[in-house]
Scaffold this motif. Structure first.
Motif, short mmCIF file in Angstrom:
data_model
loop_
_atom_site.label_atom_id
_atom_site.label_comp_id
_atom_site.label_asym_id
_atom_site.label_seq_id
_atom_site.Cartn_x
_atom_site.Cartn_y
_atom_site.Cartn_z
N THR A 140 0.82 -1.21 0.00
CA THR A 140 0.00 0.00 0.00
C THR A 140 0.86 1.26 0.00
O THR A 140 0.44 2.29 -0.55
CB THR A 140 -0.91 0.01 1.23
OG1 THR A 140 -0.13 -0.19 2.42
CG2 THR A 140 -1.96 -1.08 1.14
N THR A 141 2.05 1.20 0.56
CA THR A 141 2.92 2.37 0.55
C THR A 141 3.50 2.62 -0.84
O THR A 141 3.54 3.76 -1.32
CB THR A 141 4.06 2.19 1.56
OG1 THR A 141 3.50 1.99 2.87
CG2 THR A 141 4.96 3.40 1.59
N GLU A 150 -0.16 5.26 0.20
CA GLU A 150 -0.50 5.51 1.59
C GLU A 150 0.76 5.82 2.40
O GLU A 150 1.85 5.40 2.06
CB GLU A 150 -1.24 4.31 2.19
CG GLU A 150 -2.59 4.05 1.55
CD GLU A 150 -3.35 2.94 2.25
OE1 GLU A 150 -2.84 2.43 3.27
OE2 GLU A 150 -4.45 2.59 1.78
N ARG A 151 0.56 6.54 3.47
CA ARG A 151 1.67 6.93 4.33
C ARG A 151 1.44 6.39 5.74
O ARG A 151 0.71 6.99 6.53
CB ARG A 151 1.80 8.47 4.36
CG ARG A 151 2.21 9.07 3.04
CD ARG A 151 3.62 8.65 2.67
NE ARG A 151 4.03 9.17 1.37
CZ ARG A 151 3.94 8.50 0.24
NH1 ARG A 151 3.44 7.26 0.24
NH2 ARG A 151 4.35 9.03 -0.89
N PRO A 152 2.04 5.24 6.06
CA PRO A 152 1.87 4.69 7.41
C PRO A 152 2.48 5.62 8.45
O PRO A 152 3.34 6.45 8.16
CB PRO A 152 2.62 3.35 7.34
CG PRO A 152 2.75 3.05 5.89
CD PRO A 152 2.83 4.36 5.20
N SER A 153 2.03 5.44 9.67
CA SER A 153 2.55 6.24 10.77
C SER A 153 3.95 5.78 11.16
O SER A 153 4.45 4.76 10.68
CB SER A 153 1.60 6.14 11.98
OG SER A 153 1.57 4.80 12.45
#
Length: 199
Positions: A85-86, A91-94
């Motif tokens: 997903t990145t 998306e930008r995970p925490s």
């Protein structure tokens, strides 16, 4: 002041309202709107990942490499969706998610190492990695279905998973389980001596 007849009417109205709310809740749970073909396709793809993961997970455990295949499949099945997903979905995970991945990758390497590396251990690592890909596919595909589809993508996935497992079970030649050949049997010495000595 309410009339005596208002009591039964109010109770009937309350029961009708509760039944309507339960009906609306059940409809939302089962998917109030008709699912689209894309939702069913994403669910089927998720089920294919589930079936592949289950087959290779149990295949690895049948080799006797349970302590290797289960941790490898679990860690890889959680880390791969975050990486995909990145890279592909933007998306930008925490920071906590990145910290977990940073710890998971060395853990995956440490778990796959044993003091004595045998053919079954190496095969268990491969089975665990394939199972982790199936688990990741299950999560990623199911996440693409629309929220309004309800449980229909899950139902499609379960049916597909059963078909995939059945198809792979009917083709055992594609998934041979190589077991170590038993060594030569050693004859235990006779505790009473040889027949010649007794004679």
């Amino acid at each position: 002041m309410s009339s005596p007849a208002a009591g039964p009417r109010a109770r009937r109205a309350g029961r009708t309202g509760r039944r309507a709310r339960r009906h609306r809740g059940g409809g939302a749970l089962a998917g109030g709107t008709a699912p689209t073909s894309a939702d069913l396709a994403w669910g089927a793809l998720s089920g294919a990942g589930t079936g592949v993961a289950m087959v290779f997970l149990f295949r690895g455990m049948s080799r006797g490499a349970m302590s290797v295949v289960i941790p490898v499949s679990a860690v890889g099945g959680l880390a791969l969706p975050v990486l995909v997903t990145t890279v592909l979905l933007g998306e930008r995970p925490s920071a906590w998610a990145w910290a977990g991945i940073t710890l998971a990758l060395p853990a995956l390497w440490l778990v796959s190492r044993t003091r004595t590396t045998t053919a079954d251990t190496a095969a268990g690592v491969r089975d665990g990695l394939v199972a982790s890909v199936g688990i990741a596919l299950q999560y990623l595909a199911l996440a693409q279905a629309s929220p309004g589809a309800g449980l229909w993508p899950v139902t499609s996935g379960r049916v597909t998973a059963v078909l995939v497992v059945a198809a792979m079970a009917l083709l055992p030649a594609l998934l041979p389980v190589h077991r170590a050949a038993p060594g030569p049997r050693r004859r235990s010495p006779c505790p009473y001596g040889s027949p010649r000595s007794r004679a």
